[in-house]
Write an enzyme that holds these catalytic residues in place. Structure first.
Site, PDB file in Angstrom:
ATOM      1  N   ALA A 171       0.848  -1.200   0.000  1.00  0.00           N
ATOM      2  CA  ALA A 171       0.000   0.000   0.000  1.00  0.00           C
ATOM      3  C   ALA A 171       0.879   1.244   0.000  1.00  0.00           C
ATOM      4  O   ALA A 171       2.105   1.148  -0.085  1.00  0.00           O
ATOM      5  CB  ALA A 171      -0.903  -0.019   1.223  1.00  0.00           C
ATOM      6  N   ASN A 172       0.272   2.421   0.066  1.00  0.00           N
ATOM      7  CA  ASN A 172       1.037   3.663   0.211  1.00  0.00           C
ATOM      8  C   ASN A 172       0.272   4.615   1.120  1.00  0.00           C
ATOM      9  O   ASN A 172      -0.823   4.292   1.581  1.00  0.00           O
ATOM     10  CB  ASN A 172       1.347   4.283  -1.161  1.00  0.00           C
ATOM     11  CG  ASN A 172       0.088   4.683  -1.898  1.00  0.00           C
ATOM     12  OD1 ASN A 172      -0.660   5.549  -1.450  1.00  0.00           O
ATOM     13  ND2 ASN A 172      -0.174   4.030  -3.029  1.00  0.00           N
ATOM     14  N   ARG A 173       0.835   5.783   1.385  1.00  0.00           N
ATOM     15  CA  ARG A 173       0.290   6.671   2.424  1.00  0.00           C
ATOM     16  C   ARG A 173      -0.831   7.593   1.955  1.00  0.00           C
ATOM     17  O   ARG A 173      -1.242   8.479   2.691  1.00  0.00           O
ATOM     18  CB  ARG A 173       1.414   7.550   2.996  1.00  0.00           C
ATOM     19  CG  ARG A 173       2.465   6.773   3.737  1.00  0.00           C
ATOM     20  CD  ARG A 173       3.451   7.722   4.409  1.00  0.00           C
ATOM     21  NE  ARG A 173       4.603   7.001   4.915  1.00  0.00           N
ATOM     22  CZ  ARG A 173       4.602   6.323   6.050  1.00  0.00           C
ATOM     23  NH1 ARG A 173       3.523   6.277   6.796  1.00  0.00           N
ATOM     24  NH2 ARG A 173       5.691   5.679   6.426  1.00  0.00           N
TER      25      ARG A 173
END
Ligand code: CTP
Ligand code: CA
Length: 231
Positions: free
Chosen positions: A33-35
Site C-alpha cells: 500500500a502507500n500513504r
C-alpha cells in the site's frame, strides 16, 4: 448550501475522478500500500458535484465517507481501478488523483505465505498499467480534459513537466509530498497547475490552501476552461 441538481457551472458535464491508494495483494492476508489518504480526490469530487457535475469517484481503500451527491465505486488494486475507469467512459473530464501502486506482486500467493526454514520468500514485482496514460491516449473515448497529479519529493516542476509530456494529459497538478511538506495524509496542500497548449507549458503556482480550497479552485479553473472551449 447544496445547489439543486443539474445547475451550476458544471451542469451537464460528466466527471470521472480516481482517488486514494491501491492495495496490491501479496497473499490473501497481506498487501502493498502507500500513504495516500484520498482526501484531495474526495474533496475534488465534492466540489465538482456542488458545481452541478455528474460525478463518478473511483476510490481505492480509504477511511472517508462518500461525498454528497457522488457515485462512488470502491476498488482495491490498480487493475480493478483501470477496469472501472474504462467502464465509466465516456466522460467530459477525467481527474486522476489516485496514488496508484506502480508495481504489483507477480507471484502473489493463493494461500497465506508461511515462514519456512529456507528463509524469506522473494517477491517478484511487475509494473501496473498506467491508468492516466491509458485514458490520455484513448482512441475512441478520450475525455475533453484529462488532468493528472504529480506527487514528487524533489525537482517538482521539472519532474511534473516531463510527466505532462510523457503521459499525454492536458494538465498536471503537481505537489510536493516530501515528508517535510506534511502533505501525505495532511489537510493542506501546496500545488502548481501545469497546463499544456500544444508545445507551450504554463505553470500557475497557488499558495498553501486546505484540500477543500484546492478542490474549489481547481473546479473553478475547469469550469472557466470548459466554458471557453465550448463558447
Ligand atoms: N497514475 C496512474 N496509473 C499508474 C500510475 C500513476 O493513473 N499506474 C497517475 C496518478 O494517478 C497521477 C499520475 O499518474 O495522476 C502521476 O502519478 P505518479 O505516481 O506521480 O507518476 P508515475 O508515472 O507513476 O511516476 P513516479 O511514481 O515514478 O514518479
Ligand atoms: Ca507512481
Amino acid at each position: 448550501m447544496l445547489r439543486p441538481p443539474h445547475t451550476g457551472p458544471l451542469a451537464g458535464k460528466k466527471i470521472l475522478i480516481t482517488a486514494g491508494p491501491t492495495h496490491e495483494p501479496i497473499d490473501p492476508v497481506r498487501y502493498i500500500a502507500n500513504r495516500s489518504s484520498g482526501k484531495q480526490g474526495y474533496a475534488i469530487a465534492a466540489s465538482a458535484a456542488e458545481a452541478g457535475a455528474d460525478v463518478t469517484l473511483i476510490s481505492g481503500p480509504v477511511d472517508l465517507d462518500d461525498p454528497v451527491g457522488v457515485r462512488v465505486i470502491r476498488v482495491e488494486s490498480a487493475r480493478d481501478m483501470l477496469a472501472q475507469v474504462d467502464a465509466a467512459l465516456p466522460v467530459d473530464i477525467a481527474i486522476f488523483a489516485a496514488a496508484v501502486a506502480d508495481w504489483r506482486v507477480a507471484n502473489a500467493g493463493e494461500q497465506k505465505i508461511k515462514k519456512t526454514a529456507s528463509g524469506m520468500p522473494p517477491l517478484q514485482l511487475v509494473e501496473n498499467p498506467d491508468i492516466l496514460a491509458t485514458i490520455s491516449k484513448h482512441q475512441q473515448n478520450r475525455p475533453q480534459l484529462v488532468i493528472g497529479f504529480a506527487a514528487e519529493t524533489q525537482n517538482l516542476i521539472e519532474n511534473a513537466t516531463s510527466k505532462l509530456k510523457r503521459k499525454g494529459c492536458d494538465w498536471i497538478v503537481a505537489n510536493d509530498v516530501s515528508p517535510a511538506s506534511g502533505v501525505m495524509g495532511g489537510d493542506r496542500n501546496t500545488v502548481h497547475i501545469l497546463t499544456r497548449d500544444k508545445a507551450d507549458i504554463a505553470v500557475d503556482s497557488w499558495p498553501v490552501m486546505t484540500k477543500e480550497e484546492v478542490a474549489d479552485a481547481l473546479v473553478a479553473k475547469i469550469a472557466s476552461t470548459i466554458g471557453q472551449q465550448n463558447s
